[in-house]
Design a protein around this motif. Structure first.
Motif, mmCIF file in Angstrom:
data_model
loop_
_atom_site.group_PDB
_atom_site.id
_atom_site.type_symbol
_atom_site.label_atom_id
_atom_site.label_comp_id
_atom_site.label_asym_id
_atom_site.label_seq_id
_atom_site.Cartn_x
_atom_site.Cartn_y
_atom_site.Cartn_z
ATOM 1 N N GLY A 1 -3.228 0.846 12.299
ATOM 2 C CA GLY A 1 -3.183 -0.508 12.214
ATOM 3 C C GLY A 1 -2.395 -1.007 12.999
ATOM 4 N N TYR A 2 -0.943 -0.262 13.162
ATOM 5 C CA TYR A 2 0.006 -0.723 14.099
ATOM 6 C C TYR A 2 -0.402 -0.772 15.690
ATOM 7 N N GLN A 3 -1.148 0.369 15.801
ATOM 8 C CA GLN A 3 -1.648 0.512 17.451
ATOM 9 C C GLN A 3 -2.652 -0.385 17.690
ATOM 10 N N THR A 4 -3.227 -1.355 16.966
ATOM 11 C CA THR A 4 -4.656 -2.235 17.022
ATOM 12 C C THR A 4 -3.991 -3.185 18.178
ATOM 13 N N GLU A 5 -4.769 -3.348 19.123
ATOM 14 C CA GLU A 5 -4.702 -4.559 19.895
ATOM 15 C C GLU A 5 -6.030 -5.390 19.966
ATOM 16 N N GLY B 1 -0.134 2.925 10.278
ATOM 17 C CA GLY B 1 0.752 2.435 11.589
ATOM 18 C C GLY B 1 1.648 3.743 11.732
ATOM 19 N N LYS B 2 2.611 3.433 12.972
ATOM 20 C CA LYS B 2 3.322 4.523 13.504
ATOM 21 C C LYS B 2 4.463 4.772 12.369
ATOM 22 N N ARG B 3 5.014 3.623 11.705
ATOM 23 C CA ARG B 3 6.051 3.933 10.570
ATOM 24 C C ARG B 3 5.478 4.296 9.286
ATOM 25 N N SER B 4 4.320 3.891 8.822
ATOM 26 C CA SER B 4 3.847 4.423 7.467
ATOM 27 C C SER B 4 3.069 5.654 7.554
ATOM 28 N N THR B 5 2.552 6.018 8.730
ATOM 29 C CA THR B 5 1.790 7.201 8.819
ATOM 30 C C THR B 5 1.972 8.077 9.927
ATOM 31 N N TYR C 1 0.855 -1.097 0.182
ATOM 32 C CA TYR C 1 -0.038 0.047 -0.048
ATOM 33 C C TYR C 1 1.031 1.130 0.035
ATOM 34 N N ASN C 2 2.057 1.117 0.762
ATOM 35 C CA ASN C 2 2.951 2.240 0.628
ATOM 36 C C ASN C 2 4.340 1.813 0.909
ATOM 37 N N THR C 3 5.403 2.514 0.046
ATOM 38 C CA THR C 3 6.744 2.028 -0.049
ATOM 39 C C THR C 3 7.558 2.421 1.111
ATOM 40 N N GLY C 4 7.012 3.302 1.823
ATOM 41 C CA GLY C 4 7.892 4.040 2.815
ATOM 42 C C GLY C 4 7.029 5.048 3.684
ATOM 43 N N PRO C 5 7.472 5.649 4.527
ATOM 44 C CA PRO C 5 6.714 6.521 5.389
ATOM 45 C C PRO C 5 5.918 7.719 4.542
ATOM 46 N N ILE C 6 4.720 7.947 4.848
ATOM 47 C CA ILE C 6 4.055 8.981 4.073
ATOM 48 C C ILE C 6 3.893 10.089 4.972
ATOM 49 N N SER C 7 4.524 11.061 4.632
ATOM 50 C CA SER C 7 4.461 12.515 5.283
ATOM 51 C C SER C 7 3.549 13.586 4.817
#
Length: 458
Positions: free
Chosen positions: A447-451, A136-140, A92-98
Motif C-alpha cells: 500500500g505505501y509503495q503504490t503510486e 506497507g513498509k512500516r506495517s509489513t 488493521y494493525n497496531t504496529g509492525p507485523i514481523s
C-alpha cells in the motif's frame, strides 16, 4: 480479462469472484501437481483500512475430475475464519507485523483444508494461518518472510492462502473498447495510430488459494501415470465459490449470516471462457452450473461471436476466417473435450466426449526446462491448453486460436490468415516477478509503495 469481472451478478460480489485457475506439474517437484485458484479481483494495494480478505461466509473449492464425466472426483475445500484481536481500534494493525502470529495484526485469518474423495471428507489441516496483506513498509517491513511463513506442509502436500500479485496480463482498456488491439489500431474499423499494449492488471493484487499434492492423489487408478497417451494421465481442473442459499442480516452481530445448503455462485476453468464465449444473458447461469452440464454452451464454442467480429472490426485482414462456415472443431477440442490423440504428435489431453469447460492437464508430460509462453501453440506441450502455467500468455494464445490459427489441426484444407499468427493484445508480463518455489505467484504490491496513476477522459 481471464475472469475478473466476467458476469453481471458475480461482479457485485468480488469476495466470491474467481479470477484465474492454474494447473501444472510443479517444476521444482515434478512428482507433484500444483493447483491454484485466485479470487477477489483488481485489489488496489492501498485499499485500507478495511483491506481485502477471504470471506468467512464463502466455501472455496478446487475440483479435479479423472473419470471423464465432467464431475469432481477429488475436491479440496477451503473455509476461512476471521478474528478481531482488539475490538476497540479501527486499525488493521497496531504496529509492525514481523511474524504472522504477531498480536499487532488485529484481523488475522485462519482456514481449514478438507479433501473430499469418493464422497468421503478428510480434514487435511485446520487453524492454518494466512499472511496479512502487504500494508506497507512500516506495517509489513519484510513481506517475503510473512508470505513464506504462510506456506504450510501437510504431509506430502503444501498449501498457501493469502494475498499475491496478480500474474495475468491483458489490455482491458483497448479490448473492451470495441475489440481493439493497440498494435493493430490502424487496421481497426475505427482507425487510430498503432501502439504497444497496456497491461491493465499491472500493480493489482488478488487473493490466492494454492495447493500442491502428489500426482497419484488426483489421478485415477494406482501409481503415477508415465505414458502421455494414457487416459489415466489426464485430469480436469476447475474452481468454484459457493454461498449459503439463505442470507439474512443479524443486527445484534452486525453482519449477514448464511443459512441452508451451499449454492455455487462462481466458477472458472479455462481462461476467458465465460468472459468471451458465453453471451451476457447466460453468464450468471453458467457460473452456477457444473461442467457436466456444459453441452448447452457448445454452440457458442462451435461458432464463437469473436470469430465473426474480427473480420468486421478489421476489414480485409481475416478473409479466410470470414469465409469459414464449419463448426469450430478445433476450439471444441481445446475447450470442451480436450485434444484427442492424433491431432498433435505425441500429445493428448482428452477427457472424453462429455462437453465440459475444464483446464485439462496431462500429468505425464514433464515440466519444460525453458518455458514458451505460447504453450502448445508455441511447441511447448507443458503449457496451455495443457493445464495452465502462471507465465502462459493465454490472451495471445486464445486470440490466435479464435482467429483461426488452430483450425488446420482438425481441418487441413483451411489456410489461416497471415494475421492469425501475429495477432496479440500487445501486453507483456510486466507484473511482479514470480517465485521459483511454491506458491510461485509474486509478492503482492504494498500500500505505501503504490503510486496512483492518472485518469484521462479524452
Amino acid at each position: 480479462m481471464s475472469s475478473h469481472r466476467e458476469a453481471p451478478e458475480i461482479s457485485k460480489d468480488p469476495v466470491a469472484d474467481g479470477t484465474d485457475v492454474y494447473a501444472f506439474v510443479s517444476p521444482d517437484r515434478p512428482e507433484t501437481v500444483t493447483l491454484i485458484a485466485n479470487f477477489i479481483p483488481l485489489q488496489k494495494p492501498d485499499g485500507g483500512p478495511n483491506f481485502y480478505e477471504f470471506g468467512d461466509d464463502v466455501l472455496y473449492e478446487i475440483h479435479v475430475a479423472n473419470s471423464g464425466k465432467g464431475k469432481p472426483d477429488v475436491t479440496y475445500q477451503f473455509k476461512f475464519r476471521t478474528e478481531i484481536r482488539n475490538p476497540k481500534t479501527f486499525l488493521y494493525n497496531t504496529g509492525p507485523i514481523s511474524d504472522i502470529g504477531d498480536t499487532t495484526w488485529n484481523r488475522p485469518q485462519f482456514y481449514t483444508v478438507t479433501r473430499v474423495k469418493d464422497g468421503k471428507s478428510k480434514v487435511l489441516g485446520q487453524g492454518l494461518a494466512t499472511p496479512p496483506v502487504n500494508v506497507g513498509k512500516r506495517s509489513t517491513p519484510d513481506y517475503a518472510s510473512l508470505g513464506a511463513q504462510a506456506v504450510h506442509q501437510l504431509g506430502r502436500r503444501r498449501v498457501f492462502a493469502g494475498q499475491r500479485a496478480d500474474a495475468f496480463h491483458v489490455d482491458l482498456g483497448s479490448i473492451f473498447d470495441l475489440g481493439a488491439l493497440r498494435p493493430f489500431n490502424e487496421a481497426h474499423l475505427i482507425s487510430m495510430p498503432n501502439m504497444n499494449g497496456k497491461n491493465a492488471v499491472q500493480s493489482y493484487n488478488v487473493h490466492t488459494i494454492a495447493i500442491q499434492v502428489p500426482i497419484y492423489e488426483v489421478t485415477a487408478g494406482d501409481g503415477v501415470p508415465t505414458d502421455p497417451m494414457s487416459k489415466r494421465a489426464v485430469i480436469g481442473v476447475w474452481a468454484t465459490a459457493s454461498r449459503r442459499k439463505g442470507r439474512v442480516y443479524d443486527a445484534k452481530r452486525g453482519k449477514f449470516v448464511g443459512n441452508g445448503p451451499w449454492v455455487q455462485v462462481s466458477r472458472l476453468g479455462n481462461p476467458l471462457f465465460n468472459e468471451v464465449i458465453v453471451p451476457m444473458a447466460e453468464k450468471d447461469a453458467w457460473n452456477s452450473a457444473p461442467p457436466a452440464n456444459d453441452a448447452k454452451y457448445t454452440k457458442y464454442v462451435n461458432k464463437p461471436e469473436l470469430a465473426g467480429l474480427l473480420p468486421v472490426l478489421y476489414p480485409g485482414v481475416f478473409p479466410n476466417l470470414a469465409a469459414y462456415t464449419k463448426p469450430r472443431a478445433d476450439l471444441n477440442a481445446i475447450l470442451m473435450t480436450g485434444i484427442p490423440s492424433g491431432v498433435v504428435e505425441g500429445f493428448q489431453n482428452y477427457t472424453g466426449p462429455v462437453q465440459s469447460d475444464m483446464l485439462r492437464l496431462n500429468v505425464a508430460i514433464p515440466p519444460s526446462e525453458s518455458e514458451n509462453s505460447l504453450g502448445l501453440v508455441g511447441g511447448d506441450a507443458a503449457g496451455f491448453p495443457n493445464g495452465r502455467r502462471i507465465g502462459d500468455d493465454v490472451v495471445t494464445i486464445e486470440i490466435r486460436a479464435v482467429a483461426g490459427l488452430t483450425i488446420p489441426l482438425v481441418d487441413p484444407s483451411f489456410t489461416p490468415d497471415g494475421a492469425a499468427s501475429a495477432v496479440t493484445d500487445g501486453t507483456t508480463d510486466t507484473n511482479a516477478p514470480l517465485l521459483e518455489a511454491f506458491p510461485y505467484l509474486g509478492l503482492p504490491g504494498g500500500g505505501y509503495q503504490t503510486e496512483p496513476g492518472t485518469t484521462q477522459a479524452s
